[in-house]
Design an enzyme around this catalytic site. Structure first.
Site, PDB file in Angstrom:
ATOM      1  N   GLU A 440       0.833  -1.194   0.000  1.00 44.43           N
ATOM      2  CA  GLU A 440       0.000   0.000   0.000  1.00 44.43           C
ATOM      3  C   GLU A 440       0.879   1.260   0.000  1.00 44.43           C
ATOM      4  O   GLU A 440       1.636   1.498   0.925  1.00 44.43           O
ATOM      5  CB  GLU A 440      -0.886  -0.046   1.258  1.00 44.43           C
ATOM      6  CG  GLU A 440      -1.665   1.215   1.523  1.00 44.43           C
ATOM      7  CD  GLU A 440      -2.270   1.221   2.929  1.00 44.43           C
ATOM      8  OE1 GLU A 440      -2.097   0.228   3.665  1.00 44.43           O
ATOM      9  OE2 GLU A 440      -2.900   2.226   3.282  1.00 44.43           O
ATOM     10  N   ASP A 513      -1.072  -1.307   5.838  1.00 42.30           N
ATOM     11  CA  ASP A 513      -0.878  -0.757   7.181  1.00 42.30           C
ATOM     12  C   ASP A 513      -1.918  -1.298   8.155  1.00 42.30           C
ATOM     13  O   ASP A 513      -2.996  -1.731   7.758  1.00 42.30           O
ATOM     14  CB  ASP A 513      -0.983   0.773   7.130  1.00 42.30           C
ATOM     15  CG  ASP A 513       0.245   1.387   6.474  1.00 42.30           C
ATOM     16  OD1 ASP A 513       1.302   0.717   6.457  1.00 42.30           O
ATOM     17  OD2 ASP A 513       0.140   2.520   5.981  1.00 42.30           O
ATOM     18  N   ASP A 515      -3.997   0.082   9.919  1.00 41.72           N
ATOM     19  CA  ASP A 515      -5.031   1.061  10.272  1.00 41.72           C
ATOM     20  C   ASP A 515      -6.284   0.836   9.418  1.00 41.72           C
ATOM     21  O   ASP A 515      -6.349  -0.106   8.630  1.00 41.72           O
ATOM     22  CB  ASP A 515      -4.492   2.488  10.097  1.00 41.72           C
ATOM     23  CG  ASP A 515      -3.967   2.719   8.671  1.00 41.72           C
ATOM     24  OD1 ASP A 515      -4.286   1.900   7.776  1.00 41.72           O
ATOM     25  OD2 ASP A 515      -3.240   3.698   8.454  1.00 41.72           O
ATOM     26  N   ASP A 517      -7.538   2.431   6.862  1.00 46.08           N
ATOM     27  CA  ASP A 517      -7.290   2.502   5.426  1.00 46.08           C
ATOM     28  C   ASP A 517      -6.695   1.202   4.913  1.00 46.08           C
ATOM     29  O   ASP A 517      -7.112   0.672   3.877  1.00 46.08           O
ATOM     30  CB  ASP A 517      -6.307   3.641   5.130  1.00 46.08           C
ATOM     31  CG  ASP A 517      -7.001   4.777   4.397  1.00 46.08           C
ATOM     32  OD1 ASP A 517      -8.255   4.762   4.372  1.00 46.08           O
ATOM     33  OD2 ASP A 517      -6.285   5.648   3.872  1.00 46.08           O
TER      34      ASP A 517
END
Ligand code: 28G
Length: 654
Positions: A440, A513, A515, A517
């Site tokens: 990403e 990641d 998180d 997103d």
């Protein structure tokens, strides 16, 4: 007393159960999490058999703080009288005699479940202890077993307390409580979610039976032990509504068909959604057949035949038109198929495909007969013509897509150079060892390119979010640049043209990641692979990389933690004088750190993505990607963070 019973037959029993302990893999596959759950399913299957044959209507599972588990049914109670041939009680036989393959002789139950039918004795052999309470004829009985490892020492076989009458009881049924042996299963523990999902599935497949699970190990926000109770009056109709809950329906109607012939039963539920592609979920004797088999083939033939006949009869297809192909009649279709039969034969690498050749014809003729009646019933006119028209339309769309794809192929050949900028291939050409990291963002992509071993690790950084694969039509999907690059990098093509033989990598690893997103991107990619490259998952090539969340440094020694639990262990170990860093994203790590923690095959943790449970996977994915925004938000929150990827993936020990 126990000493005296230690005769020749007891030695045989002991040796049989010791064989199970010596080679657990032969009986339950693995001694990992899957095997641990397997020994619970053996007990649940026995209770289910009692219920499915009409003798019980409630099954309760409880998980206790010491990780022991109890299963209780309200059936007839396992027989306590002495079997003449073996000179032992029925209950003792059930828990000590190994049943190789097919369960018993099927005299008691018409259709018997059981994943591999190895039976409750395997659970007993792999438990530290196992107690059975039986309530029968107004009395309560008890028998207690302990592991063969003790049996050997105390010379009493594996019976700790022989079968005894312990009092009166108005109850009826069987309760089995056992502690899986930590010598066998190490630190694996039963997962509440896994039990919950399986019991829900069993409740859908066996209407009007109440299945419950309670986790006494923990408390929820209300200060109570988490508990789920499942009971569905509608059976497969309720099941299909659950699977399609978040999807937009073409019609809310559910087509339900059932039929039987000698020693065979069939139930089918069908619903049409506005989503692309088909979703068939099938079972044999309550066992999921993730890879389909002869029952699915028979069902599909019948569906195509009946719908084409209906189309001709009602002039929806004219004399000059060719027949609509099955794929097109199944576009948007969700179907759940449950058959019950004897002598099941499983096929395929994972033994999740029904092989019995005679079943194709049986299912085909039963389905045709029932579906014809359904379609030609005046009350069903609306849904019948809706399905047939949708099929005719899908065949037109498919032709248009084929043309769009051909045009795109020509364009790709010319613009292949564009991909070179972001995609870094590896130098080695061995598809059996090469790995592709889908990363990403550009900065994480940069670190990965620096840290990797370029001889076998390729890197593909994604710039934007790939297109949500679930909702869009194929022609649109391939126009998305991120998706196009992935297809190009893998070399396999996609959807109907997907060919695993062309796969250039042994492992395709998603690195995102930790998180929201990252979770979103990961979910979108999983949807894409699930919908358009399913064999990639089925054959075990898709992984999720696990970068650490924390870096802990003390006196120049660096350690990493993937989650809070690992962090706590390390901090407790170091006591004081450490520096703690929380990584917000992959991009914060330099190449060397990324290699040490995430890329190096000797050190990293990877999750292998599986399609263990097609129904659950489809639910998660369609809820993540479906039309209901609120539901999607809750699901991403609940399932798509790093600590809970187990919805998609089981941990791989490398
Ligand atoms: C609660 C957890 C798991 C079960 C029964 C009921 C019978 C039974 C089970 O028979 C046959 C006979 C002797 C070995 C059958 C009761 C006929 C009449 C039963 C369970 C095979 C076993 N009355 N309920 N087995 N024996 N529930 N729940 O296991 O030779 S197992």
């Amino acid at each position: 007393m126990a000493e005296k019973n230690y005769n020749a037959e007891n030695i045989v029993v002991l040796e049989g159960l010791e064989a199970v302990r010596l080679r657990p893999g032969m009986y339950i596959g693995t001694t990992g999490s899957k095997g641990l759950h397997h020994i619970l399913w053996e007990i649940v299957d026995n209770a289910m058999d009692e219920a499915a044959n009409g003798y019980a209507d409630a099954i309760a599972v409880i998980i206790y703080p010491d990780n022991s588990i109890s299963v209780e049914d309200n059936g007839r109670g396992i027989p306590v009288d002495i079997n003449k041939k073996h000179k032992k009680s029925g209950v003792e036989l059930v828990f000590t005699i190994l049943h190789a393959g097919g369960k018993f002789d099927n005299a008691e139950y018409k259709f018997s479940g059981g994943l591999h039918g190895v039976g409750a004795s395997v659970t007993n052999a792999l438990s530290q202890w196992l107690n059975v309470d039986i309530y029968r004829d107004g009395k309560a009985y008890k028998i207690e077993f302990h592991s063969p490892k003790y049996g050997k020492k105390v010379k009493s076989g594996i019976i700790k307390t022989p079968l005894t009458e312990v009092g009166k009881s108005k109850k009826r049924g069987t309760k089995v409580t056992f502690l899986p042996d930590p010598d066998v299963f190490a630190t694996e523990v039963i997962s509440f979610e896994t039990v919950r999902n399986r019991l829900r599935e069993l409740a859908f497949l066996n209407r009007n039976i109440t299945l419950s699970v309670e986790d006494r190990r923990v408390l929820n926000d209300e200060g109570k032990h988490p508990k789920h109770v499942f009971c569905y009056k509608g059976g497969l109709v309720d099941f299909i509504n659950y699977v399609n809950e978040a999807k937009t329906k073409q019609s809310n109607k559910v087509i339900y068909l059932e039929g039987a012939s000698e020693n065979f039963e069939l139930q089918i539920a069908i619903q049409y959604t506005s989503h692309y592609g088909e979703n068939i979920i099938s079972y044999v004797n309550n066992i999921p057949t993730t890879d389909g088999g002869t029952h699915e083939t028979g069902f599909k033939s019948a569906l195509t035949k009946c719908l084409n006949e209906y189309a001709r009869k009602n002039n929806l297809l004219k004399a000059k038109d060719t027949n609509v192909i099955g794929d097109d009649y199944r576009d948007g279709m969700t179907a759940i198929l449950s058959v019950r039969m004897q002598n099941i034969q499983f096929e395929g690498q994972t033994k999740t495909k029904l092989g019995n050749p005679e079943i194709k014809g049986i299912v085909e003729s039963l389905t045709s007969e029932r579906l014809d009646l359904y379609l030609n019933d005046n009350r069903n006119k609306d849904i019948a013509s809706l399905i047939v028209k949708a099929g005719i339309n899908a065949s037109k769309v498919r032709e248009a897509e084929r043309q769009a794809k051909d045009a795109q192929r020509k364009k790709n050949a010319m613009t292949g150079a564009v991909l070179v900028g972001k995609f870094s291939s590896c130098t080695g050409k061995n598809a059996d060892v090469n790995e592709l990291f889908i990363v990403e963002g550009d900065s994480a992509g940069g670190s990965t390119k620096q840290g990797r071993d370029r001889s076998f690790q390729a890197v593909l950084p994604l710039r934007g979010k790939p297109l949500n694969a679930e909702k869009k039509h194929k022609a649109q999907i391939i126009q998305n640049e991120e998706i196009r690059t992935i297809v190009y990098a893998l070399g396999t093509d996609y959807d109907r043209d997907f060919n695993i033989a062309d796969l250039k990598y042994d492992k395709v690893i998603i690195l995102a990641d930790a998180d929201q997103d990252g979770a979103h991107i990961r979910a979108i990619l999983l949807t894409f692979f699930y919908r358009y490259m399913r064999p990639l998952i089925a054959e075990g090539h898709l992984y999720i990389g696990m970068p650490p969340l924390y870096k802990i440094e003390k006196k120049g020694v660096v350690r990493y933690a993937h989650d809070d639990r690992e962090l706590d262990t390390i901090l407790a170990d170091l006591k004081s004088g450490y520096v703690l860093q929380r990584y917000k994203g992959l991009g914060e790590m330099n190449g060397e750190q990324l290699w040490d923690t995430t890329l190096n095959p000797r050190k990293r943790t990877l999750l292998r993505v599986t399609i263990d449970d097609a129904a659950e996977a489809d639910l998660v994915i369609s809820t993540l990607m479906g039309d209901d925004v609120e539901m999607r938000r809750t699901f991403i929150f609940e399932h798509a963070n790093f600590n809970k990827v187990d919805v998609f993936a089981t941990k791989l020990a490398e």
